[in-house]
Design an enzyme around this catalytic site. Structure first.
Site, PDB file in Angstrom:
ATOM      1  N   HIS A   1      40.876  36.300  37.599  1.00 56.44           N
ATOM      2  CA  HIS A   1      40.724  35.393  38.735  1.00 56.44           C
ATOM      3  C   HIS A   1      39.870  34.204  38.306  1.00 56.44           C
ATOM      4  CE1 HIS A   1      37.020  37.956  40.206  1.00 56.44           C
ATOM      5  NE2 HIS A   1      36.795  37.371  39.053  1.00 56.44           N
TER       6      HIS A   1
ATOM      7  N   SER B   1      37.561  40.401  35.571  1.00 57.77           N
ATOM      8  CA  SER B   1      36.813  39.153  35.568  1.00 57.77           C
ATOM      9  C   SER B   1      36.330  38.831  34.153  1.00 57.77           C
ATOM     10  CB  SER B   1      35.663  39.254  36.576  1.00 57.77           C
ATOM     11  OG  SER B   1      35.029  38.023  36.781  1.00 57.77           O
TER      12      SER B   1
END
EC number: 3.4.21.92
Length: 208
Positions: free
Chosen positions: A132, A107
Site C-alpha cells: 500500500h 507494508s
C-alpha cells in the site's frame, strides 16, 4: 506499555549450548543463527529494530563479503525510514541477501522482502503480503501540512519506482496496487514478481 515482541526477545529467548575445545559455550538462539548468516526481521519495523538488522548485515559483510546472507521475514511493517534503511543496506553490501517470508510481509516488510536478490526471494505456502502507499499524520499550520503532504508524495513515488524495479510490473500496475491495501497470497505474489519461488521444504543444498 512494552512491545510484546521486544519483551519476548529480551526475556524469553532460548539458549543454545555448544561444546568447543575450550569447553561449553552458550549463545542465545538468534546469535547462534547469526553465526550461520541468518538474520531475522521479526515484528514491527522501527528505528530500534532497523539499526540492529543493519548492524548484523554489516557484520556479516565484514566477516565474508562473498558469502550469501539469509533473511527471514515476518513483519507487519512500520516506519518508512526504518524500513528503507534496511532495504538500502541490503542493496549496498556485497553479499547477496536471500529473503524468505514466513508469516507476513506487510507494508515496509513487503519492501524489505522484495529487495532480496533476484531469484532468491522465497515464500512459505501460508505467507501473506500487503502492499500500500505510505501514510502519515500532519499537524500545525497550513504550510506545515502542505510540506508534509509533499514529503509523503515523494516517498510514495520512491516506493512506486522500487516495486517497478524489483517486480518487473509496469508503473501503472504498481500504482493501482498501492493505491489501496492490496493483500496477496504467495501465488499472487509469485505472479506479481514479488517473490521468485514458493517453497514447502528446505532444499538439499540449504540443509548442508
Amino acid at each position: 506499555m512494552h512491545d510484546p515482541v521486544e519483551y519476548f526477545q529480551n526475556n524469553l529467548v532460548p539458549m543454545v549450548v555448544e561444546q568447543t575445545s575450550r569447553g561449553e559455550r552458550a549463545y542465545d538462539i538468534f546469535s547462534r543463527l547469526l553465526k550461520e548468516r541468518i538474520v531475522f526481521v521479526n515484528g514491527p519495523v522501527h528505528s530500534g529494530m532497523s539499526h540492529l538488522i543493519v548492524a548484523q548485515l554489516l557484520h556479516l559483510e565484514a566477516e565474508n563479503p562473498s558469502k550469501e546472507i539469509s533473511m527471514y521475514i515476518n513483519s507487519p511493517g512500520g516506519e518508512v525510514t526504518a524500513g528503507m534503511s534496511i532495504y538500502d543496506t541490503m542493496q549496498y553490501i556485497k553479499p547477496k541477501v536471500s529473503t524468505l517470508v514466513c508469516g507476513m510481509a506487510a507494508s515496509m516488510g513487503s519492501v524489505i522482502a522484495v529487495g532480496g536478490e533476484k531469484g532468491m526471494r522465497l515464500a512459505l505456502p501460508n505467507a501473506e503480503f500487503l502492499v500500500h502507499q505510505p501514510s502519515g499524520g500532519a499537524r500545525g499550520t497550513a504550510s506545515d501540512i502542505l510540506i508534509s503532504a509533499r514529503s509523503i508524495e515523494a516517498t510514495r513515488e520512491r516506493l512506486y519506482q522500487l516495486y517497478v524495479k524489483h517486480t518487473g510490473q509496469d508503473y501503472e500496475t504498481v500504482q493501482r496496487a498501492l493505491d489501496r491495501d492490496t493483500w496477496m497470497t504467495p501465488e499472487v505474489a509469485l505472479e506479481w514478481g514479488h517473490v521468485d519461488e514458493i517453497v514447502t521444504t528446505r532444499g538439499a543444498d540449504d540443509a548442508e
